[in-house]
Design an enzyme around this catalytic site. Sequence first.
Site, PDB file in Angstrom:
ATOM      1  N   GLU A  87       0.823  -1.195   0.000  1.00  0.00           N
ATOM      2  CA  GLU A  87       0.000   0.000   0.000  1.00  0.00           C
ATOM      3  C   GLU A  87       0.863   1.253   0.000  1.00  0.00           C
ATOM      4  O   GLU A  87       1.979   1.232   0.487  1.00  0.00           O
ATOM      5  CB  GLU A  87      -0.835   0.028   1.283  1.00  0.00           C
ATOM      6  CG  GLU A  87      -1.654  -1.221   1.445  1.00  0.00           C
ATOM      7  CD  GLU A  87      -2.039  -1.487   2.884  1.00  0.00           C
ATOM      8  OE1 GLU A  87      -2.815  -2.410   3.102  1.00  0.00           O
ATOM      9  OE2 GLU A  87      -1.559  -0.780   3.774  1.00  0.00           O
ATOM     10  N   CYS A 100       3.279   8.096   2.214  1.00  0.00           N
ATOM     11  CA  CYS A 100       3.774   6.993   3.024  1.00  0.00           C
ATOM     12  C   CYS A 100       3.965   5.795   2.095  1.00  0.00           C
ATOM     13  O   CYS A 100       3.005   5.354   1.458  1.00  0.00           O
ATOM     14  CB  CYS A 100       2.723   6.697   4.105  1.00  0.00           C
ATOM     15  SG  CYS A 100       3.096   5.270   5.105  1.00  0.00           S
ATOM     16  N   CYS A 111       5.571  -7.359  15.017  1.00  0.00           N
ATOM     17  CA  CYS A 111       5.057  -6.538  16.120  1.00  0.00           C
ATOM     18  C   CYS A 111       3.611  -6.949  16.377  1.00  0.00           C
ATOM     19  O   CYS A 111       2.821  -7.106  15.442  1.00  0.00           O
ATOM     20  CB  CYS A 111       5.155  -5.055  15.776  1.00  0.00           C
ATOM     21  SG  CYS A 111       6.866  -4.528  15.504  1.00  0.00           S
ATOM     22  N   CYS A 114       0.505  -4.873  14.956  1.00  0.00           N
ATOM     23  CA  CYS A 114       0.582  -4.337  13.593  1.00  0.00           C
ATOM     24  C   CYS A 114      -0.019  -5.322  12.598  1.00  0.00           C
ATOM     25  O   CYS A 114       0.343  -6.503  12.579  1.00  0.00           O
ATOM     26  CB  CYS A 114       2.047  -4.056  13.244  1.00  0.00           C
ATOM     27  SG  CYS A 114       2.295  -3.566  11.527  1.00  0.00           S
ATOM     28  N   CYS A 327      -1.390   1.080   8.776  1.00  0.00           N
ATOM     29  CA  CYS A 327      -0.427   0.143   8.216  1.00  0.00           C
ATOM     30  C   CYS A 327      -0.980  -1.266   8.035  1.00  0.00           C
ATOM     31  O   CYS A 327      -1.370  -1.924   8.983  1.00  0.00           O
ATOM     32  CB  CYS A 327       0.787   0.080   9.139  1.00  0.00           C
ATOM     33  SG  CYS A 327       2.108  -0.870   8.447  1.00  0.00           S
TER      34      CYS A 327
END
Length: 373
Positions: A87, A100, A111, A114, A327
């Site tokens: 993305e 981004c 993580c 995430c 994210c």
Amino acid sequence: MPSAYDATPDDVATLLDGEPAYRVRQVWDGLYRRGLRPAEMTELPAPLRRHLDDLLPAALTEVARRTSDGGTTTKWLWELDGGGRVESVLMRYGGRVTLCVSSQAGCAMACSFCATGQAGFDRNLTAGEIVEQVVVARRAALPDRLSNVVFMGMGEPLANFDRVWAAVGTIHDALGLSARHLTISTVGVVPGILRLATEALPVTLAVSLHAGNDALRDRLVPLNRRYPLARLIDACHRYVEASGRRMSFEWALIDGVNDRPSDAAELAALARPLRAHVNLIPLNSTPGYPVRGTPPARVRDFARLVGDLGVRATVRVTRGADIDAACGQLAASVVQTGEAPSGEGQTGGAGPARRGEVGAPVRSRPRVGASTR
Ligand code: SAH
């Protein structure tokens, strides 16, 4: 080559063997300054356009594009050669236009909170695949000028150092963004930070801290077991000294986990000697980690506490929540809902939809990501 943006000037010259010398400059300028596919370079003879369009391919196929926040946030979901998905998210605010980008398909850092980490690692992106995200978004942003690029999309940039660094060089040299407007965000890959400290371009370093003691950070960020806080913070000091730049810490505020006054004190104790800026981000919930983000009132309290301890802290505005812009979330939601490669999309703007089909209207719905800065 996966992407036209993996080609060197010499590669382009070789492809143009037998053509007048000025063609190399024309094609290079078309690719970088104007963000065109070869098929759109109308100053080239048609057969040459077709020939180059095959030899200088688009690596990114648009699966989805969504816009939110009154048109100021746009998120793309791209499919790569081999089927991986990444993305990019474009955000306009306060006179800044920030993209981004993703540096890996998936991520091996695992993580706990995430979405990308929960999905696992697929592969590294090439430098060209990273640069192509920037070129497409820069064109979509017009007439505004893309001013900042942050490596806060999918992946751990310092686990793909060589390609990320090559992309940084191109974004700086060929696309003209200044080093201070390029931010590399890392979960704490210490050798990568130390290597950054030896490089000439002083990019902005952001470290995803999230916890100020090893016991908690080991749980949130497994890489901490390999590079614990003492080593990480030492590497940060070395980068700040070598680059002369301020750095920042990211801190995703997780309800009841890292949002207590003791957490604020630990954070401030690490950030203050570095004169680091702190970005506080209320956690976006993800399916694999069903803890809430800290509610807004306590986010403000936490920011105030950190500020009172002598550290500059800002609460990052969450953008694109309705388009899964955090994210890894767009990729996750498209997978979960089985959404077809279409949606409520938008068509205009940038880029190659699919290799060879320049400018084909593509649709989608976005999510945004990682970032909200
Ligand atoms: N791997 C790099 C860059 C990608 S993640 C890094 O870790 O810095 C970009 C930022 O988004 C990181 O600060 C990351 O910790 C944060 N992030 C990831 N998942 C999140 C979530 N669910 N809510 C809020 N922030 C998140």
